[in-house]
Design a protein around this motif. Sequence first.
Motif, mmCIF file in Angstrom:
data_model
loop_
_atom_site.group_PDB
_atom_site.id
_atom_site.type_symbol
_atom_site.label_atom_id
_atom_site.label_comp_id
_atom_site.label_asym_id
_atom_site.label_seq_id
_atom_site.Cartn_x
_atom_site.Cartn_y
_atom_site.Cartn_z
ATOM 1 N N ILE A 176 -6.160 2.336 1.641
ATOM 2 C CA ILE A 176 -6.471 2.190 0.218
ATOM 3 C C ILE A 176 -7.926 2.565 -0.036
ATOM 4 O O ILE A 176 -8.250 3.267 -0.992
ATOM 5 C CB ILE A 176 -6.164 0.759 -0.269
ATOM 6 N N GLN A 177 -8.825 2.122 0.853
ATOM 7 C CA GLN A 177 -10.241 2.434 0.709
ATOM 8 C C GLN A 177 -10.484 3.939 0.813
ATOM 9 O O GLN A 177 -11.280 4.506 0.067
ATOM 10 C CB GLN A 177 -11.071 1.694 1.766
ATOM 11 N N LEU A 178 -9.784 4.606 1.717
ATOM 12 C CA LEU A 178 -9.927 6.049 1.875
ATOM 13 C C LEU A 178 -9.503 6.777 0.599
ATOM 14 O O LEU A 178 -10.197 7.688 0.129
ATOM 15 C CB LEU A 178 -9.107 6.552 3.066
ATOM 16 N N VAL A 179 -8.387 6.366 0.007
ATOM 17 C CA VAL A 179 -7.917 6.985 -1.241
ATOM 18 C C VAL A 179 -8.958 6.782 -2.344
ATOM 19 O O VAL A 179 -9.323 7.726 -3.052
ATOM 20 C CB VAL A 179 -6.543 6.406 -1.660
ATOM 21 N N VAL B 178 -2.679 8.636 4.939
ATOM 22 C CA VAL B 178 -3.027 9.140 3.617
ATOM 23 C C VAL B 178 -2.712 10.631 3.593
ATOM 24 O O VAL B 178 -3.210 11.396 4.425
ATOM 25 C CB VAL B 178 -4.522 8.904 3.294
ATOM 26 N N ASP B 179 -1.856 11.037 2.653
ATOM 27 C CA ASP B 179 -1.514 12.436 2.455
ATOM 28 C C ASP B 179 -2.373 12.975 1.311
ATOM 29 O O ASP B 179 -2.349 12.433 0.201
ATOM 30 C CB ASP B 179 -0.036 12.599 2.089
ATOM 31 N N GLU B 180 -3.134 14.037 1.593
ATOM 32 C CA GLU B 180 -3.978 14.672 0.584
ATOM 33 C C GLU B 180 -3.376 16.034 0.249
ATOM 34 O O GLU B 180 -3.193 16.870 1.131
ATOM 35 C CB GLU B 180 -5.396 14.852 1.124
ATOM 36 N N ALA C 282 0.827 -1.203 0.000
ATOM 37 C CA ALA C 282 0.000 0.000 0.000
ATOM 38 C C ALA C 282 0.860 1.251 0.000
ATOM 39 O O ALA C 282 0.430 2.301 -0.475
ATOM 40 C CB ALA C 282 -0.932 0.004 1.206
ATOM 41 N N ASP C 283 2.063 1.147 0.527
ATOM 42 C CA ASP C 283 2.953 2.300 0.593
ATOM 43 C C ASP C 283 3.215 2.809 -0.825
ATOM 44 O O ASP C 283 3.732 2.077 -1.670
ATOM 45 C CB ASP C 283 4.262 1.919 1.278
ATOM 46 N N GLY C 284 2.805 4.038 -1.112
ATOM 47 C CA GLY C 284 2.994 4.605 -2.442
ATOM 48 C C GLY C 284 1.758 4.545 -3.313
ATOM 49 O O GLY C 284 1.739 5.129 -4.395
ATOM 50 N N TYR C 285 0.700 3.858 -2.863
ATOM 51 C CA TYR C 285 -0.546 3.802 -3.627
ATOM 52 C C TYR C 285 -1.126 5.211 -3.691
ATOM 53 O O TYR C 285 -1.226 5.901 -2.683
ATOM 54 C CB TYR C 285 -1.530 2.851 -2.935
ATOM 55 N N TRP D 47 -4.038 11.927 -3.672
ATOM 56 C CA TRP D 47 -4.062 11.185 -2.413
ATOM 57 C C TRP D 47 -3.008 10.092 -2.502
ATOM 58 O O TRP D 47 -2.974 9.326 -3.458
ATOM 59 C CB TRP D 47 -5.434 10.553 -2.191
ATOM 60 N N THR D 48 -2.135 10.029 -1.494
ATOM 61 C CA THR D 48 -1.040 9.058 -1.494
ATOM 62 C C THR D 48 -0.974 8.369 -0.143
ATOM 63 O O THR D 48 -1.039 9.013 0.903
ATOM 64 C CB THR D 48 0.306 9.767 -1.762
#
Length: 175
Positions: free
Chosen positions: A137-140, A115-117, A86-89, A104-105
């Motif tokens: 991942i779901q949040l992104v 998650v960075d927005e 998930a890191d980098g998704y 979103w990352t």
Amino acid sequence: MSQNDPTDNALAAIASILDQPPVIPRERERPAVEEVPATPPPLEPPPLEEFQPIEALPSLAVPPPLETAAPIEAAPPPEVFLPFEADGYSKVGPGPMAAIRFKWTVREDDGDYYVDETIGENSTPIVSGPMNKDAAIQLVDDREAEARRRFEQLKSEMTGRAAVANLVRKDNGEA
């Protein structure tokens, strides 16, 4: 939804860009050229074919036998590939300019995921977390889908307003 929601601010900026009337370039004056109507080449009639009597045609009363087809095997279900790490998704939101586009990352820090927005390339990220990998991942995915839905809604509203404005302009000019 709060009044200082960065998504609303970015979508409003996009709307103001899209709300401007399109610039239509003027055509240059062209020298008058004598117009000659185009005429198609003369058509030759198709050659006449010999007619066969109806009795000579193959019989259509009984259809030809069907070939036996090989049995159809069920296709395997499509596989859904989730990222192994998930890191980098990341996903990028809609918009006409990179300077106001959301991104979103997912990043990992000591086994927790955040998650960075960001809005644009050089903005300070708004951080959500800590959470597990699946939740990040779901949040992104959810944020990107919501931004896309809101962008399409705003674009649709603007298109409707532009059509009404054009109609009002035409009505005022004709009366």
